[in-house]
Design a protein around this motif. Structure first.
Motif, PDB file in Angstrom:
ATOM      1  N   TYR A 148       0.818  -1.210   0.000  1.00  0.00           N
ATOM      2  CA  TYR A 148       0.000   0.000   0.000  1.00  0.00           C
ATOM      3  C   TYR A 148       0.854   1.263   0.000  1.00  0.00           C
ATOM      4  CZ  TYR A 148      -4.283  -2.668   0.646  1.00  0.00           C
ATOM      5  OH  TYR A 148      -5.346  -3.513   0.453  1.00  0.00           O
ATOM      6  N   ASN A 149       2.051   1.205   0.574  1.00  0.00           N
ATOM      7  CA  ASN A 149       2.950   2.356   0.509  1.00  0.00           C
ATOM      8  C   ASN A 149       3.360   2.652  -0.929  1.00  0.00           C
ATOM      9  OD1 ASN A 149       3.045   3.099   3.212  1.00  0.00           O
ATOM     10  ND2 ASN A 149       4.706   1.680   3.692  1.00  0.00           N
ATOM     11  N   ASN A 150       3.512   1.617  -1.742  1.00  0.00           N
ATOM     12  CA  ASN A 150       3.822   1.806  -3.161  1.00  0.00           C
ATOM     13  C   ASN A 150       2.596   2.280  -3.942  1.00  0.00           C
ATOM     14  OD1 ASN A 150       6.506   1.039  -2.977  1.00  0.00           O
ATOM     15  ND2 ASN A 150       6.074  -1.122  -3.339  1.00  0.00           N
TER      16      ASN A 150
ATOM     17  N   GLY B  15      -5.217  -3.367  -9.271  1.00  0.00           N
ATOM     18  CA  GLY B  15      -4.074  -2.934  -8.481  1.00  0.00           C
ATOM     19  C   GLY B  15      -3.632  -1.513  -8.743  1.00  0.00           C
ATOM     20  N   GLU B  16      -4.550  -0.665  -9.221  1.00  0.00           N
ATOM     21  CA  GLU B  16      -4.202   0.729  -9.486  1.00  0.00           C
ATOM     22  C   GLU B  16      -4.433   1.576  -8.237  1.00  0.00           C
ATOM     23  OE1 GLU B  16      -6.345   2.111 -12.840  1.00  0.00           O
ATOM     24  OE2 GLU B  16      -5.420   0.699 -14.257  1.00  0.00           O
ATOM     25  N   GLY B  17      -3.612   2.610  -8.100  1.00  0.00           N
ATOM     26  CA  GLY B  17      -3.750   3.510  -6.967  1.00  0.00           C
ATOM     27  C   GLY B  17      -4.827   4.545  -7.214  1.00  0.00           C
ATOM     28  N   GLY B  18      -4.758   5.648  -6.488  1.00  0.00           N
ATOM     29  CA  GLY B  18      -5.737   6.707  -6.654  1.00  0.00           C
ATOM     30  C   GLY B  18      -6.596   6.881  -5.424  1.00  0.00           C
TER      31      GLY B  18
ATOM     32  N   LYS C   2       1.386   9.030  -1.376  1.00  0.00           N
ATOM     33  CA  LYS C   2       1.209  10.341  -0.753  1.00  0.00           C
ATOM     34  C   LYS C   2       0.240  10.322   0.429  1.00  0.00           C
ATOM     35  CE  LYS C   2       2.140  12.899  -5.035  1.00  0.00           C
ATOM     36  NZ  LYS C   2       1.623  13.909  -5.995  1.00  0.00           N
ATOM     37  N   CYS C   3      -0.327   9.169   0.715  1.00  0.00           N
ATOM     38  CA  CYS C   3      -1.370   9.092   1.755  1.00  0.00           C
ATOM     39  C   CYS C   3      -0.875   8.567   3.088  1.00  0.00           C
ATOM     40  CB  CYS C   3      -2.519   8.209   1.255  1.00  0.00           C
ATOM     41  SG  CYS C   3      -3.311   8.809  -0.248  1.00  0.00           S
ATOM     42  N   HIS C   4       0.411   8.218   3.186  1.00  0.00           N
ATOM     43  CA  HIS C   4       0.938   7.582   4.397  1.00  0.00           C
ATOM     44  C   HIS C   4       0.009   6.455   4.850  1.00  0.00           C
ATOM     45  CE1 HIS C   4       4.041  10.643   4.879  1.00  0.00           C
ATOM     46  NE2 HIS C   4       3.105  11.574   4.734  1.00  0.00           N
ATOM     47  N   PRO C   5      -0.238   5.455   3.996  1.00  0.00           N
ATOM     48  CA  PRO C   5      -1.276   4.450   4.298  1.00  0.00           C
ATOM     49  C   PRO C   5      -1.066   3.688   5.598  1.00  0.00           C
ATOM     50  CG  PRO C   5       0.125   3.738   2.471  1.00  0.00           C
ATOM     51  CD  PRO C   5       0.435   5.181   2.717  1.00  0.00           C
ATOM     52  N   THR C   6       0.190   3.397   5.956  1.00  0.00           N
ATOM     53  CA  THR C   6       0.423   2.631   7.189  1.00  0.00           C
ATOM     54  C   THR C   6      -0.141   3.366   8.392  1.00  0.00           C
ATOM     55  OG1 THR C   6       2.453   1.742   6.229  1.00  0.00           O
ATOM     56  CG2 THR C   6       2.170   1.503   8.594  1.00  0.00           C
ATOM     57  N   ARG C   7       0.092   4.671   8.443  1.00  0.00           N
ATOM     58  CA  ARG C   7      -0.422   5.468   9.551  1.00  0.00           C
ATOM     59  C   ARG C   7      -1.896   5.811   9.361  1.00  0.00           C
ATOM     60  NH1 ARG C   7       5.161   7.543   9.690  1.00  0.00           N
ATOM     61  NH2 ARG C   7       5.887   7.497  11.845  1.00  0.00           N
TER      62      ARG C   7
END
Length: 419
Positions: free
Chosen positions: A44-46, A108-111, A50-55
C-alpha cells in the motif's frame, strides 16, 4: 430472576486442551485481518505513496474499534454474546474478501477512489474487532485463565503467522511480473479462508465442549444473561424462574464499581498500548532509514516484533516469572516508556542490529505484560462481573491503541515529506 441450569462440578472437565486450542485459533482470527493490513504495508505504501497508508489506515481503524467497543461495553449485560461474536467474525470474513475483490476490480491501481474503498473496509475491521475481542474476552473471563492466555497468544500468533506468510509470498513472487501484488492477493485469500474457519469453530464446535458448557452454565447460575444462546447451541435449556427472595443472590457490581476497583489494571493496558502503537507499525515502516536489508528491512522488523510478542505471551504460564503485583505491573509499564528515546536515537545513530533488538524487546514486553494484566484482573468476581470487567479492560486497551496511533504521527514532525 434465576436460571435453572446444571451447575454441579463434573468429575472430569473434559475438553480443556481442545478449548485452549480453539481459543488460540479464535485469537488468530480476531486479529489476522487487521494484521494483514499492517504486513502488506509495503504494497500500500507503493500504491498510495502520498497518503501515508500505514499510519492513515491505522488511524481509520482505531476510532471505529474504540467507538463500537464503548457502546458494546456499556450494554454488555444485555447483549447476546453468541450473536455478538459470530457477527464480528462474519464482518471480518466479508471485509477481507471485499479487500481482495476491490484490488482485483481495480487491477491494483492507486488513486483516491481505491484508497477510500480500502479505508471503508478497514473501518469495518474496527467494528468487527470490537465485537469479537470484547465478546471473547468477556466470555473467557469466567473460565480458566489458561483460556484467556491462549486467546491472547492467538492474537500475537496472528502477527507472527501473517509475518511468516508475507515473507514467503514476497520471496515466492519477488522475481515474477507484478510479484508484489500477486503475493498480496494470495496472502489475503489465505486470511479470508481463516476467518471462515473461525466462524465454524465458534458457532458449532466451541459451545459443545464439556468444559465450556460447565463454565457457561455456572455463569448462568450466577445471573448472567449473555450466555443463554450459547447454552442453547450446546443443547442446554435455561429456564427463567421468578424468585424475588433470591434477587440478592444475583446482585452484581455495576460497571462503575468494577472500573473503580480495577482502575490501575485499566490504566496498565492503556499505557502498554499507547507506547506500543506510537512505535509499531508506523515508525518502523517510515522512520528507520535505509539499511543493508533494503526493502526487506521493515518486514524483518515487523516479524521480529510479532515473533517475540507471541513468545512472551507464554512466559506467564511459568508461575515463578509471572508478575501479579499491582504495584510491580505499574512500575514496569512506566519504565517501558524509556523505549521512546531509545528508538529515536537508534534510528538516528544506530545500525539495523540494534533496531531489530529494540523492536524484539518492544514485542516481548507488550505480550508479557498484556497477559499478566488480563489473567490477574478478573480473579475473585462472579461470572457476570468478570464478563463486564473483561469488556471494560478491552475498552481501555483499544483506547490505548487509538491514543498510540495518534501519537505515532508526531514522528513525522521535522521530516521533509512528513505532511
Amino acid at each position: 430472576m434465576t436460571l435453572a441450569v446444571e451447575t454441579e462440578t463434573p468429575l472430569r472437565l473434559e475438553g480443556k486442551y481442545k478449548a485452549m486450542a480453539v481459543c488460540w485459533i479464535l485469537g488468530i482470527g480476531s486479529l489476522i485481518s487487521w494484521n494483514s493490513m499492517l504486513i502488506i504495508g509495503d504494497y500500500y505504501n507503493n500504491l498510495f505513496k502520498k497518503c501515508h497508508p500505514t499510519r492513515a489506515l491505522t488511524l481509520v481503524y482505531q476510532p471505529f474499534a474504540l467507538g463500537t467497543m464503548a457502546i458494546l461495553a456499556y450494554n454488555e449485560s444485555k447483549i447476546d454474546t453468541r450473536k455478538r461474536n459470530i457477527t464480528g467474525y462474519i464482518i471480518f470474513f466479508a471485509s477481507t474478501l471485499a479487500l481482495l475483490l476491490l484490488d482485483l476490480a481495480t487491477s491494483g491501481e492507486g488513486g483516491l477512489g481505491p484508497f477510500l474503498g480500502v479505508c471503508v473496509f478497514v473501518a469495518l475491521f474496527g467494528v468487527a474487532d470490537a465485537h469479537v475481542r470484547g465478546g471473547i474476552v468477556g466470555d473467557l473471563s469466567f473460565m480458566y485463565p489458561e483460556f484467556m492466555q491462549s486467546f491472547f497468544a492467538g492474537l500475537a500468533a496472528s502477527g507472527a503467522l501473517t509475518s511468516g506468510l508475507r515473507l514467503l509470498t514476497k520471496a515466492a513472487f519477488e522475481k515474477s511480473h507484478d510479484g508484489l501484488r500477486k503475493g498480496v492477493m494470495l496472502f489475503l485469500a489465505i486470511c479470508t479462508s481463516f476467518e471462515f474457519l473461525c466462524i465454524l469453530l465458534y458457532a458449532f464446535f466451541f459451545p459443545k465442549l464439556p468444559i465450556v458448557k460447565y463454565f457457561r452454565s455456572k455463569a448462568a447460575s450466577e445471573g448472567s444473561k449473555t450466555v443463554s444462546a450459547d447454552l442453547a447451541a450446546a443443547g442446554i435449556q435455561t429456564k427463567a424462574v421468578q424468585a424475588e427472595d433470591e434477587a440478592k443472590q444475583y446482585e452484581r457490581l455495576s460497571n462503575k464499581q468494577l472500573f473503580i476497583q480495577n482502575f490501575d489494571y485499566a490504566l496498565d493496558l492503556f499505557l502498554i498500548y499507547v507506547l506500543t502503537l506510537s512505535i509499531f507499525p508506523g515508525f518502523l515502516y517510515e522512520n528507520t532509514g535505509q539499511h543493508r536489508l533494503g526493502e526487506w528491512y521493515s518486514l524483518v522488523l515487523i516479524a521480529s516484533y510479532n515473533v517475540w510478542d507471541l513468545i512472551a505471551r507464554y512466559i506467564p504460564l511459568v508461575k515463578c516469572v509471572k508478575l501479579e503485583s499491582r504495584k510491580g505491573l505499574m512500575i514496569t509499564i512506566l519504565c517501558r516508556f524509556l523505549l521512546v528515546p531509545a528508538f529515536y536515537f537508534t534510528a538516528k545513530y544506530g545500525d539495523q542490529g540494534w533496531m531489530i533488538f529494540l523492536t524484539s524487546f518492544l514485542g516481548l514486553t507488550n505480550g508479557y505484560l498484556t497477559v499478566c494484566v488480563m489473567t490477574v484482573a478478573p480473579k475473585g468476581y462472579k461470572g457476570p462481573e468478570q464478563n463486564a470487567l473483561g469488556n471494560i479492560l478491552v475498552l481501555f486497551l483499544l483506547g490505548g491503541l487509538f491514543a498510540g496511533v495518534a501519537l505515532d504521527w508526531l514522528w513525522l514532525i521535522g521530516k521533509k515529506d512528513g505532511f
